[in-house]
Design a protein around this motif. Structure first.
Motif, PDB file in Angstrom:
ATOM      1  N   ARG A  83     121.534  -1.432 -10.791  1.00  0.00           N
ATOM      2  CA  ARG A  83     120.757  -0.586 -11.969  1.00  0.00           C
ATOM      3  C   ARG A  83     118.828  -0.684 -11.373  1.00  0.00           C
ATOM      4  O   ARG A  83     118.567  -1.376 -11.318  1.00  0.00           O
ATOM      5  N   HIS A 104     121.233  -0.062 -25.292  1.00  0.00           N
ATOM      6  CA  HIS A 104     121.877   0.955 -25.602  1.00  0.00           C
ATOM      7  C   HIS A 104     122.782   0.983 -26.083  1.00  0.00           C
ATOM      8  O   HIS A 104     123.423   2.026 -26.118  1.00  0.00           O
ATOM      9  N   LEU A 109     126.583  -1.982 -17.869  1.00  0.00           N
ATOM     10  CA  LEU A 109     126.392  -3.589 -17.574  1.00  0.00           C
ATOM     11  C   LEU A 109     124.416  -3.911 -17.490  1.00  0.00           C
ATOM     12  O   LEU A 109     125.167  -4.948 -18.481  1.00  0.00           O
TER      13      LEU A 109
HETATM   14  C1  LIG Z   1     112.917   4.543 -11.463  1.00  0.00           C
HETATM   15  C2  LIG Z   1     113.692   4.114 -12.789  1.00  0.00           C
HETATM   16  C3  LIG Z   1     113.434   3.215 -13.520  1.00  0.00           C
HETATM   17  C4  LIG Z   1     113.908   3.383 -14.519  1.00  0.00           C
HETATM   18  N1  LIG Z   1     113.610   1.864 -15.720  1.00  0.00           N
HETATM   19  C5  LIG Z   1     114.135   2.195 -17.052  1.00  0.00           C
HETATM   20  C6  LIG Z   1     113.349   0.616 -17.946  1.00  0.00           C
HETATM   21  O1  LIG Z   1     112.686  -0.134 -17.432  1.00  0.00           O
HETATM   22  N2  LIG Z   1     114.303   0.477 -18.645  1.00  0.00           N
HETATM   23  C7  LIG Z   1     115.050   0.362 -19.080  1.00  0.00           C
HETATM   24  O2  LIG Z   1     116.233   0.378 -19.775  1.00  0.00           O
HETATM   25  N3  LIG Z   1     115.691   1.732 -18.578  1.00  0.00           N
HETATM   26  C8  LIG Z   1     115.308   1.994 -17.143  1.00  0.00           C
HETATM   27  N4  LIG Z   1     116.100   3.742 -16.230  1.00  0.00           N
HETATM   28  C9  LIG Z   1     116.596   3.860 -16.710  1.00  0.00           C
HETATM   29  C10 LIG Z   1     117.785   3.008 -16.486  1.00  0.00           C
HETATM   30  O3  LIG Z   1     118.304   2.686 -15.432  1.00  0.00           O
HETATM   31  C11 LIG Z   1     119.061   3.728 -16.826  1.00  0.00           C
HETATM   32  O4  LIG Z   1     119.441   3.436 -18.627  1.00  0.00           O
HETATM   33  C12 LIG Z   1     120.636   2.443 -16.510  1.00  0.00           C
HETATM   34  O5  LIG Z   1     121.573   4.257 -16.857  1.00  0.00           O
HETATM   35  C13 LIG Z   1     121.197   1.943 -17.440  1.00  0.00           C
HETATM   36  O6  LIG Z   1     122.127   0.770 -17.036  1.00  0.00           O
HETATM   37  P1  LIG Z   1     123.567   0.588 -17.774  1.00  0.00           P
HETATM   38  O7  LIG Z   1     123.803  -0.016 -16.927  1.00  0.00           O
HETATM   39  O8  LIG Z   1     122.849  -0.499 -19.039  1.00  0.00           O
HETATM   40  O9  LIG Z   1     124.392   1.110 -18.889  1.00  0.00           O
HETATM   41  P2  LIG Z   1     125.179   2.835 -17.170  1.00  0.00           P
HETATM   42  O10 LIG Z   1     126.096   1.801 -17.153  1.00  0.00           O
HETATM   43  O11 LIG Z   1     124.589   3.290 -16.524  1.00  0.00           O
HETATM   44  O12 LIG Z   1     125.510   3.987 -18.255  1.00  0.00           O
HETATM   45  C14 LIG Z   1     126.618   3.441 -19.431  1.00  0.00           C
HETATM   46  C15 LIG Z   1     126.351   4.621 -20.862  1.00  0.00           C
HETATM   47  O13 LIG Z   1     125.218   4.301 -21.028  1.00  0.00           O
HETATM   48  C16 LIG Z   1     124.591   5.993 -21.444  1.00  0.00           C
HETATM   49  N5  LIG Z   1     122.582   5.486 -21.010  1.00  0.00           N
HETATM   50  C17 LIG Z   1     122.118   4.870 -20.221  1.00  0.00           C
HETATM   51  N6  LIG Z   1     120.818   4.414 -20.277  1.00  0.00           N
HETATM   52  C18 LIG Z   1     120.627   5.092 -21.854  1.00  0.00           C
HETATM   53  C19 LIG Z   1     119.885   4.618 -22.514  1.00  0.00           C
HETATM   54  N7  LIG Z   1     119.039   4.601 -22.218  1.00  0.00           N
HETATM   55  N8  LIG Z   1     120.044   5.058 -23.440  1.00  0.00           N
HETATM   56  C20 LIG Z   1     121.093   5.499 -24.673  1.00  0.00           C
HETATM   57  N9  LIG Z   1     122.367   5.410 -23.098  1.00  0.00           N
HETATM   58  C21 LIG Z   1     122.135   4.926 -22.391  1.00  0.00           C
HETATM   59  C22 LIG Z   1     125.126   6.084 -20.410  1.00  0.00           C
HETATM   60  O14 LIG Z   1     124.617   7.655 -20.145  1.00  0.00           O
HETATM   61  C23 LIG Z   1     126.277   6.156 -20.298  1.00  0.00           C
HETATM   62  O15 LIG Z   1     127.504   6.477 -21.325  1.00  0.00           O
HETATM   63  C24 LIG Z   1     115.285   3.495 -15.049  1.00  0.00           C
HETATM   64  C25 LIG Z   1     115.216   4.578 -14.029  1.00  0.00           C
HETATM   65  C26 LIG Z   1     115.322   4.741 -13.119  1.00  0.00           C
HETATM   66  C27 LIG Z   1     115.824   6.277 -12.109  1.00  0.00           C
END
Ligand SMILES: Cc1cc2nc3c(=O)[nH]c(=O)nc-3n(C[C@H](O)[C@H](O)[C@H](O)COP(=O)(O)OP(=O)(O)OC[C@H]3O[C@@H](n4cnc5c(N)ncnc54)[C@H](O)[C@@H]3O)c2cc1C
Length: 282
Positions: A83, A104, A109
């Protein structure tokens, strides 16, 4: 016959959770520290990011940890799940790395991990990557994003060249999700509250309605992939801004977890670029 060069092992850093802070109802700050960050360094990019490694279900990880061995010897389903998170700040003196997580909901994860993180927990990661920082020669700066881009926008605001104007648009769920930012003279920050609306639903019209000041602009636009694509159209096609002046990409995609988004990203980007090339030719 030349000997094949072995690929150098990638450095896996291991952070220990030092502190956890609830910044807003949906933004959690985790500060990592410890000896495991001894080799960590950033290059001055304000969008530096790390790839967090969450263990997959399966046998315990080898000690000492060896990511290359795990990937070489285990089935893919047992590889760690990655992630991506922005380096909100890195203090080499105190060896503290600050990451801000959008919580969110209970899906995913990383968000739920941050919600349950406590001092002493361990977090492994690769990186950093990145490549954007506010260019001192740009006449003005445009920064736009949702909560996921807020850590990078906040870091960029701390490094804006003195005296350069900036228009900053941040879309969050509601007023409770706003955060204090470094706002130098000439910087105008607009908070947008989507209040249950789709990500980007307010951001796109707000940036579209901006009367672009004259001069050379550098733009940083990140967040949910659909609105990022719409804003890219505005900047590249409608306003003909050169690619080199833009840092624009989807950080996540509605309805896809990061694995799903990363797997489809190349195709997504290709179709965005093809549409752009066709529009610019016509
Ligand atoms: C270069 C880069 C930098 C990033 N920096 C940050 C950061 O500093 N802080 C941060 O919070 N995120 C950041 N992100 C985004 C983060 O990587 C994604 O939001 C990621 O999918 C979160 O992982 P998760 O395991 O929480 O959810 P996942 O398992 O990936 O997703 C589960 C579900 O949640 C949804 N979801 C994912 N992210 C969000 C969101 N933000 N809001 C609403 N729904 C969501 C997905 O669409 C999916 O349906 C960054 C991404 C990139 C590429």
């Amino acid at each position: 016959m030349t000997e094949r060069q072995a690929r150098p092992k990638r450095t896996v850093h291991t952070g220990r959770v030092e502190r956890v802070e609830q910044l807003t109802p949906h933004m959690i700050r985790v500060v990592l520290g410890g000896e495991g960050l001894a080799e960590f360094a950033t290059d001055g990019s304000t969008d530096s990011y790390v790839k967090l490694l969450f263990p997959a279900p399966g046998p315990d990880d080898p000690e000492p940890y060896d990511l290359d061995a795990i990937r070489a010897e285990r089935p893919r389903a047992e590889w760690p799940v990655t992630r991506t998170y922005t380096v909100r700040s890195w203090d080499p003196g105190s060896r503290e790395l600050t990451l801000d997580f959008v919580h969110h909901g209970e899906v995913g994860l990383a968000g739920p991990w941050a919600a349950g993180a406590k001092p002493g927990d361990r977090l492994r990661f690769l990186g950093p990557g990145g490549g954007y920082a506010p260019a001192p020669e740009a006449d003005w700066h445009l920064l736009a994003g949702d909560e996921s881009a807020l850590p990078a926008i906040a870091a960029a605001l701390e490094h804006l060249p003195e005296g350069r104007p900036a228009h900053v648009f941040v879309e969050v769920e509601n007023a409770e999700e706003e955060q204090p930012l470094t706002v130098r003279e000439g910087v105008r920050v607009t908070w947008l509250h989507r209040d249950g609306g789709a990500p980007g639903s307010l951001l796109v019209p707000a940036v579209r309605a901006l009367e672009f000041p004259p001069g050379d602009v550098q733009a940083f636009v990140h967040g949910e992939a659909n609105f990022v694509r719409d804003l890219r159209r505005l900047l590249r096609i409608d306003l003909s801004l050169p690619k080199e002046r833009l840092s624009v990409s989807g950080y996540w995609r509605l309805g896809r977890d990061e694995d799903g988004w990363q797997a489809s990203k190349a195709e997504w980007n290709q179709s965005v670029e093809a549409e752009e090339a066709a529009a610019l030719r016509s």
